[in-house]
Design an enzyme around this catalytic site. Structure first.
Site, PDB file in Angstrom:
ATOM      1  N   VAL B  98      15.860  53.439 -85.732  1.00 34.79           N
ATOM      2  CA  VAL B  98      17.059  52.480 -84.901  1.00 34.79           C
ATOM      3  C   VAL B  98      18.066  53.667 -84.495  1.00 34.79           C
ATOM      4  CG1 VAL B  98      18.880  50.874 -85.032  1.00 34.79           C
ATOM      5  CG2 VAL B  98      16.719  50.826 -86.655  1.00 34.79           C
ATOM      6  N   CYS B  99      18.390  53.389 -83.071  1.00 32.71           N
ATOM      7  CA  CYS B  99      19.469  54.142 -82.715  1.00 32.71           C
ATOM      8  C   CYS B  99      19.064  55.976 -82.958  1.00 32.71           C
ATOM      9  CB  CYS B  99      20.876  53.777 -83.502  1.00 32.71           C
ATOM     10  SG  CYS B  99      22.450  54.174 -82.825  1.00 32.71           S
ATOM     11  N   THR B 100      20.023  56.440 -82.822  1.00 31.08           N
ATOM     12  CA  THR B 100      19.562  57.940 -82.914  1.00 31.08           C
ATOM     13  C   THR B 100      18.933  58.353 -84.240  1.00 31.08           C
ATOM     14  OG1 THR B 100      21.814  58.597 -84.109  1.00 31.08           O
ATOM     15  CG2 THR B 100      21.890  58.741 -81.447  1.00 31.08           C
TER      16      THR B 100
END
Lengths: 212, 212
Positions: B98-100
């Site tokens: 998720v995300c970075t």
């Protein structure tokens, strides 16, 4: 801005972490997870422990968030928790709940005469305290704000941010957490889901919760 | 079903807790938060600590979730984390971020030749590992699944549940967490937000993250 998120055994994590992710980014935010006992508090699944500070460490929060979960019934019967909540509510700017967290507000007498909401499968948790839940996702009543089940705390916290700071600030936080939801199905509320699914989930959740 | 959610200093909590709330309810789920060091791991805001088990306690998870956050760059440079991730990926059914968090997958070499996504404000985190991020919220590539910023992990986990179990089971979980999102604004992605807001948030987030 002092923010207290109340934890208790068998809380539902997303109820608290949704609002946390938004409110912890308010200007000058100082956020604490607080519980009756200092140390790790276990969530409803048994798979997650969040470290809490004691209730006595923060008695005058500006914002109170009470998450829900299977443990909310015990929390709502705990005089130490209710005493802390009543005292904190006296000076709070916002007193909020997510999911069955509203049961704890109701037990503390903070919802008397107010409209409120809770998780769709547990209306009786409010009714037994003389509060009739209404079917809206986020309900503002002065400084008291209740949100519906679990994921609704994200919407609640963004709406609260808009009122507390500004629309633009809330929009910045929403964009920062890339909150452009794309649920894979359109069944997230009992009004939208097929009746058989609603009954299945209601029965499963109430059994897991120890409710009839 | 063994599920590992990787934690590291300065992770973003909702990145992990969104998927946790869904995946912890899979049939026979046994979910662990794992980190390089056993004990409390502090999130990016400094306000939250989640208790983790050591990486060595779960080396063969069926599902891996790597959240993002300001600490993902250090995690992506940590040979212990990368070694655990490569080994776990060998036998996983699903390897997700998720995300970075996708930066950590990329650094471990797990995104080579695959499409992937990340938080909209940090495309360079993937690009420096030779991966060009695409602007979709959830990207399935065989068993590798990447999701966009922060809140997208909820959508990812529900989509994964539909594939792993069934549409009906995923729908039940979605209804159970009352995931019928009603964001107060329609600005949750850079395509939808006003350009000035996008630049404001990009600058603020990258500065907080120590990026240029």
């Amino acid at each position: 801005m002092k923010i207290a998120i109340l934890l208790y055994d068998r809380f539902t994590a997303l109820d608290g972490i949704g609002p946390y992710e938004v409110l912890s980014r308010l200007p000058d935010a100082n956020l604490s997870f607080v519980a009756k006992t200092q140390g790790p508090v276990e969530s409803d699944t048994g798979f997650l422990k969040i470290v809490a500070e004691p209730l006595s460490s923060l008695t005058d929060p500006d914002i109170i968030v009470v998450p829900g979960g299977p443990g909310s019934e015990a929390a709502a019967a705990d005089p130490v928790i209710l005493g802390w909540l009543r005292r904190a509510h006296e000076s709070s700017r916002w007193t909020t709940s997510v999911c069955t967290g509203s049961e704890v507000l109701a037990a503390a007498g903070l919802l008397a005469g107010l409209e409120a909401t809770t998780h769709w499968a547990f209306p009786d948790r409010l009714e037994k305290h003389g509060v009739r839940p209404i079917g809206r996702r986020v309900v503002f009543q002065g400084k008291v704000v209740t949100a519906a089940g679990v994921s609704s705390g994200i919407d609640m916290a963004l709406a609260l941010t808009a009122r507390e700071v500004s629309d633009e600030f809330a929009q910045a936080l929403q964009l920062g957490i890339e909150y452009d939801p794309q649920p894979p199905f359109d069944v997230g509320s009992p009004e939208k889901a097929p009746p058989a699914l609603v009954e299945l989930v209601r029965g499963t959740m109430r059994a897991a919760d120890g409710a009839s």
